[in-house]
Design a protein around this motif. Structure first.
Motif, PDB file in Angstrom:
ATOM      1  N   LEU B 122       0.837  -1.206   0.000  1.00  0.00           N
ATOM      2  CA  LEU B 122       0.000   0.000   0.000  1.00  0.00           C
ATOM      3  C   LEU B 122       0.867   1.249   0.000  1.00  0.00           C
ATOM      4  O   LEU B 122       0.597   2.221  -0.712  1.00  0.00           O
ATOM      5  N   ASP B 123       1.925   1.195   0.802  1.00  0.00           N
ATOM      6  CA  ASP B 123       2.844   2.320   0.915  1.00  0.00           C
ATOM      7  C   ASP B 123       3.438   2.647  -0.449  1.00  0.00           C
ATOM      8  O   ASP B 123       3.457   3.796  -0.880  1.00  0.00           O
ATOM      9  N   ARG B 124       3.887   1.603  -1.151  1.00  0.00           N
ATOM     10  CA  ARG B 124       4.488   1.815  -2.478  1.00  0.00           C
ATOM     11  C   ARG B 124       3.465   2.371  -3.455  1.00  0.00           C
ATOM     12  O   ARG B 124       3.749   3.294  -4.212  1.00  0.00           O
ATOM     13  N   LEU B 125       2.258   1.773  -3.409  1.00  0.00           N
ATOM     14  CA  LEU B 125       1.201   2.206  -4.329  1.00  0.00           C
ATOM     15  C   LEU B 125       0.891   3.681  -4.100  1.00  0.00           C
ATOM     16  O   LEU B 125       0.819   4.479  -5.037  1.00  0.00           O
ATOM     17  N   GLY B 126       0.736   4.028  -2.820  1.00  0.00           N
ATOM     18  CA  GLY B 126       0.413   5.422  -2.484  1.00  0.00           C
ATOM     19  C   GLY B 126       1.487   6.369  -2.958  1.00  0.00           C
ATOM     20  O   GLY B 126       1.211   7.391  -3.606  1.00  0.00           O
ATOM     21  N   ARG B 127       2.733   6.015  -2.689  1.00  0.00           N
ATOM     22  CA  ARG B 127       3.848   6.866  -3.123  1.00  0.00           C
ATOM     23  C   ARG B 127       3.851   7.017  -4.632  1.00  0.00           C
ATOM     24  O   ARG B 127       4.113   8.092  -5.170  1.00  0.00           O
TER      25      ARG B 127
END
Lengths: 268, 383
Positions: B122-127
């Protein structure tokens, strides 16, 4: 481990000739470096100080002459033995020359991994130790070179150069671009490590304070060769106009005065 | 507990138990080359149990910073576990070395907390989403700045326009690209003609290969392939040139001298490409038709005469115009992306490489998106 005893010079240059096209930089250049000393190479711009340093470490092949390091003719060493010699010296380039895709800690780990095959937590702990010895804050280890200031890059470069606890350390303008406090601390660090670990330091510098405080001998480069080698006091007695100007100029005098005052304070 | 035999066999240390004391004699070379062995031997030392530890330097051969640090660490751990530890027999130099290492020993900085696999995704997607949005905004704003600078140079300060630089760029992006653009277009003409004949022969309509070649090359392929080649060739070089200048602080130097990098670096490149890309497109059209013509002559025996006649019947000026009119838009896209990525270089040489890749990928992507938009537009207005 070495051929040659304590008296044999650790670096011995004979008849070095370097030329780029028609421009001759060095001709018939001789120089001996003694084990355990801190020797500084000085000279005007364009006299080929950095070229000489690069020649000794094998980055630049001289047109003529011989180079002996640790008593071995390094220009004609087979690859395997050359690698062994390379483990025994460390080099700090002018701008650090850190690998930009690696963090500071990883930069320091490169020689440890490459030459000693170390791995695991030991590797990280040694890197942390070197970072601290070079006077960097602990957070610096995780940073990339692009995130460091010029002085920090230099310290990180020194940490990498010292990773294998080498017997010779080559420093290309180690204090250039450092603030006076940082530069003095850097000089002290080099001198302390020399006294404790016992390595030999070969440095190229313009910093008269470095020359006055930590260098055992000074080699002056000019007229395509080493003009004189000697202690600071020997330099002061030279009559060559350039050398007189260099050491008796206002900056030279200021550095010597500062050293005299510091010595007097220490005696009290 | 470390077997005393293993320790003795290593030739690096020797243990002597003596009631309330544990004496450790250091032997041989305590240097970085032996670091792993030393670490293992020391790691297997017996627990303090309230005993005193004596570390004896008398018989040691060599110590470097790593060796000294291992000694220091052993003593410190012993003390932390409640025992007394003392170092004996160290020469004054070793004392200084130990002092330095002790000063350098400090708790390691805390490691950043690691996310779980799902949270990390999720963190990667958001970034990624934020990054793409940010990128788009940046590109639009930079396009605006460039257009404003071009307007300024055209109407307010025509004297500040860099003619020499523009010509030099035009030479590099246009004239020097002709061989590769010409060759690729020629081969595409050959390929379309060759493939088309096979299909059209099934309907006995081989002669329509002229229409196939003419329309596909003039409307789409001539300009699209040229734009892709130029995005790879010139977009990347814009990024690398400007990026290297950025690293060398040349761009900052320009700003301090009162020069606007957009006027000096970006506008000449954009203008040069805007002029040269349509020219290259015309050249590519010509070479593509030539390839198609030669191939139909060889495989079908359609003579150049007949080919030209069919060509005149198959296309109007509109077919040609629809292709070439896209060229300046593609040119602006490629040049602006290339220059923007170059100006975004910072820190290290690695960043130049990353930005150059970005520049080519984004340039080609945007050219194709724009081409699709043009297709829809032309279809809507019925050309």
């Amino acid at each position: 481990m070495d051929s040659g005893g304590q008296d044999h010079p650790i670096i011995r240059l004979r008849g070095i000739r370097n030329a780029f096209g028609a421009q001759v930089i060095h001709d018939k250049l001789d120089l001996d470096v003694r084990r355990g000393e801190i020797i500084a190479l000085v000279g005007g711009s364009g006299t080929g100080k950095s070229v000489l340093l690069r020649t000794i470490v094998g980055l630049n092949r001289p047109a003529a002459g011989s180079i002996e390091v640790f008593g071995q003719d390094i220009m004609h060493l087979p690859k395997v033995e050359r690698r062994l010699v390379e483990q025994r010296w460390g080099i700090l380039f002018q701008n650090g020359a850190l690998f930009s895709s690696l963090t500071v800690a990883q930069n320091i780990q490169v020689p440890l991994k490459e030459h000693l095959g170390l791995k695991g937590p030991m590797l990280e702990e040694i890197a942390a130790l070197k970072i601290a010895l070079a006077g960097l804050p602990p957070e610096a280890g995780a940073k990339y070179p692009s995130e460091l200031s010029g002085g920090m890059k230099k310290r990180a470069g020194l940490a990498r150069a010292l990773a294998l606890d080498p017997e010779i350390v080559f420093l290309d303008e180690p204090t250039a671009g450092l603030d006076p406090i940082g530069a003095a601390a850097f000089d002290q660090l080099i001198a302390d490590l020399r006294d404790t670990v016992g390595f030999t330091v070969f440095l190229v510098t313009h910093d008269l304070d470095t020359l006055a405080t930590v260098c055992d001998r000074i080699a002056v480069l000019g007229e395509k060769r080493v003009m004189v080698v000697g202690t600071m006091n020997d330099m002061l007695e030279q009559t060559d106009p350039w050398i007189v100007e260099y050491f008796h100029g206002p900056r030279g005098r200021a550095a010597l005065d500062a050293k005299a005052r510091a010595d007097a304070r220490r005696r009290d | 507990m470390a077997s005393p035999t293993a320790a003795a066999a290593s030739g690096l240390l020797r243990f002597n138990e003596d009631g309330g004391r544990l004496r450790v004699e250091l032997l041989g070379r305590w240097v970085v080359a032996n670091a792993e062995v030393l670490d293992r031997l020391l790691g297997a030392m017996p627990a303090p149990d309230g005993r005193e530890l004596d570390i004896d330097f008398t018989a040691i051969e060599a110590v470097d910073t790593v060796g000294a640090w291992l000694v220091h660490r052993t003593a410190a751990r012993w003390q932390a576990a409640g025992g007394q530890a003392a170092i004996r027999g160290a020469s004054p130099e070793y004392e200084v070395l130990l002092g330095q290492v002790a000063k350098a020993d400090r708790p390691a900085p805390p490691r950043p907390k690691k996310l779980g696999p799902f949270a990390a995704m999720l963190d990667r997607l958001g970034r990624r989403v934020v990054y793409i949005w940010d990128d788009t905004l940046r590109l639009v704003s930079f396009l605006g700045e460039t257009v404003a600078a071009m307007g300024r140079l055209a109407f307010v300060h025509p004297g500040r326009f860099r003619l020499t630089s523009t010509f030099a760029q035009a030479q590099a992006v246009g004239i020097e690209a002709m061989p590769i653009v010409g060759l690729i277009s020629f081969l595409i003409g050959v390929v379309i003609s060759y493939q088309g004949v096979d299909q059209l022969a099934m309907f006995g309509a081989q002669i329509f290969v002229v229409n196939l070649v003419a329309i596909s090359v003039l409307r789409e392929l001539g300009i699209l392939l040229t734009a892709i080649v130029i995005a790879g060739r010139s977009g990347s070089s814009f990024t690398a040139q400007i990026g290297a200048m950025k690293l060398n602080e040349e761009v900052d130097a320009m700003r301090t001298l009162g020069l606007d990098p957009i006027e000096v670096l970006v506008v000449p490149r954009v203008v040069a490409l805007m002029v040269m890309l349509p020219c290259l497109a015309v050249f590519a059209d010509f070479m593509g038709l030539l390839g198609g013509m030669l191939m139909s002559w060889v495989t079908l025996g359609i003579s150049p005469d007949v080919f030209m006649n069919r060509l005149a019947a198959a296309v109007t000026w509109k077919t040609y115009f629809v292709g070439v009119v896209k060229a300046p838009f593609f040119a602006v896209t490629i040049a602006v992306v290339g220059c923007l990525e170059g100006l975004r270089v910072e820190g290290s040489s690695e960043s130049v490489g990353r930005r150059t890749t970005q520049s080519v990928v984004k340039g080609i992507f945007l050219v194709i998106v724009l081409d699709a938009a043009f297709s829809i537009f032309f279809a809507t207005i019925g050309i």
